[in-house]
Design a protein around this motif. Structure first.
Motif, PDB file in Angstrom:
ATOM      1  N   THR A  71      -2.512  16.675  -3.192  1.00  0.00           N
ATOM      2  CA  THR A  71      -2.514  15.899  -4.429  1.00  0.00           C
ATOM      3  C   THR A  71      -4.005  15.464  -5.143  1.00  0.00           C
ATOM      4  OG1 THR A  71      -0.305  14.972  -3.970  1.00  0.00           O
ATOM      5  CG2 THR A  71      -1.526  13.799  -5.715  1.00  0.00           C
ATOM      6  N   ASP A  72      -4.252  15.812  -6.123  1.00  0.00           N
ATOM      7  CA  ASP A  72      -5.700  15.632  -6.606  1.00  0.00           C
ATOM      8  C   ASP A  72      -5.560  14.111  -6.672  1.00  0.00           C
ATOM      9  OD1 ASP A  72      -6.337  18.194  -6.662  1.00  0.00           O
ATOM     10  OD2 ASP A  72      -6.091  18.305  -9.031  1.00  0.00           O
ATOM     11  N   ALA A  73      -6.824  13.518  -6.357  1.00  0.00           N
ATOM     12  CA  ALA A  73      -7.217  12.094  -6.509  1.00  0.00           C
ATOM     13  C   ALA A  73      -6.871  11.470  -7.718  1.00  0.00           C
ATOM     14  CB  ALA A  73      -8.435  11.639  -5.921  1.00  0.00           C
ATOM     15  N   LYS A  74      -7.126  12.154  -8.901  1.00  0.00           N
ATOM     16  CA  LYS A  74      -6.822  11.639 -10.232  1.00  0.00           C
ATOM     17  C   LYS A  74      -5.430  11.334 -10.577  1.00  0.00           C
ATOM     18  CE  LYS A  74      -5.884  16.358 -12.210  1.00  0.00           C
ATOM     19  NZ  LYS A  74      -6.555  17.021 -13.383  1.00  0.00           N
ATOM     20  N   TYR A  75      -4.444  11.662  -9.436  1.00  0.00           N
ATOM     21  CA  TYR A  75      -2.880  11.324  -9.581  1.00  0.00           C
ATOM     22  C   TYR A  75      -2.751  10.240  -8.873  1.00  0.00           C
ATOM     23  CZ  TYR A  75      -2.734  15.964 -12.202  1.00  0.00           C
ATOM     24  OH  TYR A  75      -3.036  16.886 -13.102  1.00  0.00           O
ATOM     25  N   ILE A  76      -3.579   9.734  -7.968  1.00  0.00           N
ATOM     26  CA  ILE A  76      -3.083   8.586  -7.186  1.00  0.00           C
ATOM     27  C   ILE A  76      -3.608   7.147  -7.512  1.00  0.00           C
ATOM     28  CG2 ILE A  76      -3.409   8.039  -4.510  1.00  0.00           C
ATOM     29  CD1 ILE A  76      -4.150  10.597  -3.911  1.00  0.00           C
ATOM     30  N   THR A  77      -2.756   6.506  -7.831  1.00  0.00           N
ATOM     31  CA  THR A  77      -2.918   5.280  -8.471  1.00  0.00           C
ATOM     32  C   THR A  77      -3.503   4.292  -7.459  1.00  0.00           C
ATOM     33  OG1 THR A  77      -0.931   5.223  -9.778  1.00  0.00           O
ATOM     34  CG2 THR A  77      -1.915   3.144  -9.684  1.00  0.00           C
ATOM     35  N   ALA A  78      -3.456   4.240  -6.254  1.00  0.00           N
ATOM     36  CA  ALA A  78      -3.853   3.674  -5.215  1.00  0.00           C
ATOM     37  C   ALA A  78      -3.459   4.128  -3.792  1.00  0.00           C
ATOM     38  CB  ALA A  78      -3.535   2.090  -5.290  1.00  0.00           C
ATOM     39  N   VAL A  79      -4.449   3.840  -2.909  1.00  0.00           N
ATOM     40  CA  VAL A  79      -4.362   4.218  -1.578  1.00  0.00           C
ATOM     41  C   VAL A  79      -4.185   3.125  -0.747  1.00  0.00           C
ATOM     42  CG1 VAL A  79      -5.465   5.337   0.399  1.00  0.00           C
ATOM     43  CG2 VAL A  79      -5.750   6.412  -1.905  1.00  0.00           C
ATOM     44  N   VAL A  80      -3.105   2.780   0.191  1.00  0.00           N
ATOM     45  CA  VAL A  80      -2.731   1.747   0.889  1.00  0.00           C
ATOM     46  C   VAL A  80      -3.040   2.227   2.303  1.00  0.00           C
ATOM     47  CG1 VAL A  80      -0.839   0.191   1.386  1.00  0.00           C
ATOM     48  CG2 VAL A  80      -0.896   1.279  -0.839  1.00  0.00           C
ATOM     49  N   THR A  81      -3.928   1.439   3.007  1.00  0.00           N
ATOM     50  CA  THR A  81      -4.220   1.518   4.412  1.00  0.00           C
ATOM     51  C   THR A  81      -3.978   0.200   5.308  1.00  0.00           C
ATOM     52  OG1 THR A  81      -6.585   0.619   4.306  1.00  0.00           O
ATOM     53  CG2 THR A  81      -6.264   2.956   3.659  1.00  0.00           C
TER      54      THR A  81
ATOM     55  N   PHE B 289       1.847   5.836  -8.478  1.00  0.00           N
ATOM     56  CA  PHE B 289       1.823   6.866  -7.636  1.00  0.00           C
ATOM     57  C   PHE B 289       0.904   6.338  -6.333  1.00  0.00           C
ATOM     58  CE2 PHE B 289       0.807  10.358  -4.960  1.00  0.00           C
ATOM     59  CZ  PHE B 289       1.813  11.225  -4.948  1.00  0.00           C
ATOM     60  N   TYR B 290       1.659   5.731  -5.419  1.00  0.00           N
ATOM     61  CA  TYR B 290       0.826   5.233  -4.336  1.00  0.00           C
ATOM     62  C   TYR B 290       1.197   6.047  -2.908  1.00  0.00           C
ATOM     63  CZ  TYR B 290       1.478   1.007  -7.014  1.00  0.00           C
ATOM     64  OH  TYR B 290       1.575   0.196  -8.145  1.00  0.00           O
ATOM     65  N   MET B 291      -0.009   6.295  -2.564  1.00  0.00           N
ATOM     66  CA  MET B 291      -0.323   7.150  -1.262  1.00  0.00           C
ATOM     67  C   MET B 291      -0.544   6.132   0.146  1.00  0.00           C
ATOM     68  SD  MET B 291      -2.091  10.734  -0.630  1.00  0.00           S
ATOM     69  CE  MET B 291      -0.811  11.897  -1.173  1.00  0.00           C
ATOM     70  N   PHE B 292       0.196   6.161   0.963  1.00  0.00           N
ATOM     71  CA  PHE B 292      -0.163   5.337   2.082  1.00  0.00           C
ATOM     72  C   PHE B 292      -0.697   6.268   3.312  1.00  0.00           C
ATOM     73  CE2 PHE B 292       2.835   3.030  -0.417  1.00  0.00           C
ATOM     74  CZ  PHE B 292       2.884   1.684   0.010  1.00  0.00           C
ATOM     75  N   VAL B 293      -1.761   5.732   3.672  1.00  0.00           N
ATOM     76  CA  VAL B 293      -2.732   6.685   4.598  1.00  0.00           C
ATOM     77  C   VAL B 293      -3.238   5.690   5.790  1.00  0.00           C
ATOM     78  CG1 VAL B 293      -4.600   8.091   4.549  1.00  0.00           C
ATOM     79  CG2 VAL B 293      -3.284   7.947   2.284  1.00  0.00           C
ATOM     80  N   PRO B 294      -2.948   5.826   6.868  1.00  0.00           N
ATOM     81  CA  PRO B 294      -3.633   5.163   8.125  1.00  0.00           C
ATOM     82  C   PRO B 294      -5.121   5.710   7.935  1.00  0.00           C
ATOM     83  CG  PRO B 294      -1.557   6.072   8.715  1.00  0.00           C
ATOM     84  CD  PRO B 294      -1.791   6.719   7.203  1.00  0.00           C
ATOM     85  N   SER B 295      -5.898   4.711   8.409  1.00  0.00           N
ATOM     86  CA  SER B 295      -7.282   5.014   8.490  1.00  0.00           C
ATOM     87  C   SER B 295      -7.759   6.229   9.412  1.00  0.00           C
ATOM     88  CB  SER B 295      -8.302   3.803   8.889  1.00  0.00           C
ATOM     89  OG  SER B 295      -7.940   3.483   9.963  1.00  0.00           O
ATOM     90  N   SER B 296      -6.841   6.397  10.438  1.00  0.00           N
ATOM     91  CA  SER B 296      -6.847   7.685  11.153  1.00  0.00           C
ATOM     92  C   SER B 296      -6.682   8.864  10.631  1.00  0.00           C
ATOM     93  CB  SER B 296      -6.143   7.421  12.574  1.00  0.00           C
ATOM     94  OG  SER B 296      -4.732   7.298  11.945  1.00  0.00           O
ATOM     95  N   THR B 297      -5.917   8.731   9.333  1.00  0.00           N
ATOM     96  CA  THR B 297      -5.528  10.061   8.626  1.00  0.00           C
ATOM     97  C   THR B 297      -6.659  10.401   7.509  1.00  0.00           C
ATOM     98  OG1 THR B 297      -3.506   9.451   9.023  1.00  0.00           O
ATOM     99  CG2 THR B 297      -3.869  11.293   7.118  1.00  0.00           C
ATOM    100  N   ILE B 298      -7.632   9.500   7.337  1.00  0.00           N
ATOM    101  CA  ILE B 298      -8.722   9.741   6.326  1.00  0.00           C
ATOM    102  C   ILE B 298      -9.887  10.392   7.070  1.00  0.00           C
ATOM    103  CG2 ILE B 298     -10.290   8.498   4.913  1.00  0.00           C
ATOM    104  CD1 ILE B 298      -8.366   6.312   4.696  1.00  0.00           C
ATOM    105  N   ASP B 299     -10.250  11.798   6.513  1.00  0.00           N
ATOM    106  CA  ASP B 299     -11.229  12.498   7.110  1.00  0.00           C
ATOM    107  C   ASP B 299     -12.221  12.572   6.159  1.00  0.00           C
ATOM    108  OD1 ASP B 299     -12.568  14.211   8.360  1.00  0.00           O
ATOM    109  OD2 ASP B 299     -11.085  15.699   8.318  1.00  0.00           O
ATOM    110  N   LEU B 300     -13.285  11.565   6.288  1.00  0.00           N
ATOM    111  CA  LEU B 300     -14.546  11.746   5.664  1.00  0.00           C
ATOM    112  C   LEU B 300     -15.482  12.600   5.778  1.00  0.00           C
ATOM    113  CD1 LEU B 300     -15.513   7.703   5.849  1.00  0.00           C
ATOM    114  CD2 LEU B 300     -14.250   8.801   4.061  1.00  0.00           C
ATOM    115  N   ALA B 301     -15.171  13.563   6.779  1.00  0.00           N
ATOM    116  CA  ALA B 301     -16.101  14.668   7.177  1.00  0.00           C
ATOM    117  C   ALA B 301     -15.545  15.958   6.304  1.00  0.00           C
ATOM    118  CB  ALA B 301     -15.816  15.017   8.516  1.00  0.00           C
TER     119      ALA B 301
END
Length: 373
Positions: free
Chosen positions: A339-349, A286-298
């Motif tokens: 979706t909990d992180a444990k279900y995500i195989t990889a995050v593609v940015t 299960f691959y989630m595609f996430v632009p870095s602008s969509t990653i909210d480290l805060a």
């Protein structure tokens, strides 16, 4: 056939045009947005949708809302911008690119207004003519920053396609949910980008698209844009995902993301988490595609993400000639789930591929020059 890709947001001759996605697939119609109310309504009513495309539309929208301002004082113009920023930000709270794009404009305007050393950027002691010139520069700064956001998103989506394709093989069966294609971005899409890149290279993917209740983005949008580009796509109801996985027809799942927390939990269109759980059960990546602008480290975890609730009529009435539920029935209509992180195989940015533990791998992407929050 990338020449067939639709453009959800166009800015030409100082005009902001959006492809009205509520009219698809029946009619491909562009409408012009000229006021902040137009832009807010277009985002809220999903005439433009998908986190990256919302960010692009909001940036251009802030500019077109203010380009006609008669304000000649930079401080006064900035105050007008802050009101527009707050108003547009209220249209859809979950998609992080909306606030991210407006914050970028805010930073650029502040730098233009105050100057690089924090001093007021005025050519003379009196305001008047010099103030008016400064306001015009601020307007041009807004337009240029919106254009930069659009260009960067297009490049990021193409890069995600190249990175994502390394995880896939020719002839694979691919399941996707909602619409994370060119209609959701400046171009190419996020999760659908590797399908377009692979199509260029003759990968012959067999794509299955969930219809994506209740707004049917998979049926109306994903099926439309993939078939338009010549990619083999089969439409299924949301509750058919399990059987196509059990049949052995699915080799990978690709989905987008509207906001990812620092620990790798990802908010996406309602129903995504169920697909992820099924994929885990059947041993499908299960691959989630996430632009870095969509990653909210805060945002520490998915529990901290605000989930937009929408009108119940979207469930009971929207697609029917007559209401299909009892009058006055209670409804619950969240637009997203996490979706909990444990279900995500990889995050593609666009910066590369992150693997668990995401609390460690995601921050490293920003150390490499990511431009997210």
């Amino acid at each position: 056939m990338l020449t067939a890709l639709a453009e959800p947001v166009k800015f030409t001759e100082d005009r902001l045009l959006i492809l009205d996605q509520t009219q698809l697939p029946g009619r491909a119609e562009y409408v012009e947005l000229t006021t902040k109310e137009d832009v807010w309504d277009a985002i809220y009513r999903l005439r433009v949708r998908g986190a990256p495309a919302i960010g692009v539309a909001a940036a251009y929208g802030a500019y077109v809302s203010l380009r006609g301002s008669a304000e000649t004082d930079p401080e006064g113009f900035y105050a007008e911008f802050l009101l527009v920023k707050e108003y547009l930000n209220s249209s859809r709270p979950t998609a992080v690119n909306l606030s991210w794009a407006l914050e970028r404009l805010d930073r650029r305007l502040t730098a233009e207004k105050d100057g690089p050393d924090g001093e007021r950027n005025r050519a003379a002691d009196e305001r008047g003519k010099s103030g008016a010139a400064a306001v015009e520069r601020m307007k041009e700064t807004m337009r240029a920053e919106a254009e930069a956001i659009r260009r960067e998103d297009e490049a990021a989506c193409r890069a995600m396609g190249e990175h994502g394709l390394t995880l896939l093989r020719p002839g694979m069966g691919i399941l996707t949910h909602c619409n994370a294609g060119t209609l959701a971005t400046a171009k190419y899409g996020t999760a659908l980008s590797p399908l377009y890149v692979g199509h260029e290279k003759g990968y012959d993917f067999q794509v299955f698209a969930d219809e994506t209740r209740p707004l049917l983005q998979g049926a109306r949008l994903t099926a439309w844009e993939l078939s338009r580009a010549g990619i083999q796509v089969t439409l299924i109801c949301d509750n058919m995902a399990s059987i196509v996985m059990k049949n052995g027809w699915i080799d990978a799942v690709v989905v987008g993301c509207d906001r990812m927390a620092a620990n790798g939990d990802g908010a996406n269109k309602i129903g995504t988490s169920g697909v992820a759980i099924l994929a885990k059960e059947y041993g499908i990546p299960f691959y989630m595609f996430v632009p870095s602008s969509t990653i909210d480290l805060a945002t520490p975890t998915g529990d901290d993400i605000t989930i937009e609730l929408r009108r119940g009529e979207e469930i009971s009435e929207m697609w029917y000639e007559r209401p299909m539920a009892p009058a006055g029935i209670n409804t619950y209509n969240p637009a997203f789930d996490v979706t909990d992180a444990k279900y995500i195989t990889a995050v593609v940015t666009e910066k590369g591929i992150a693997y668990p533990p995401y609390g460690e791998s995601l921050p490293k992407l920003f150390e490499q020059g990511g431009h997210g929050r």
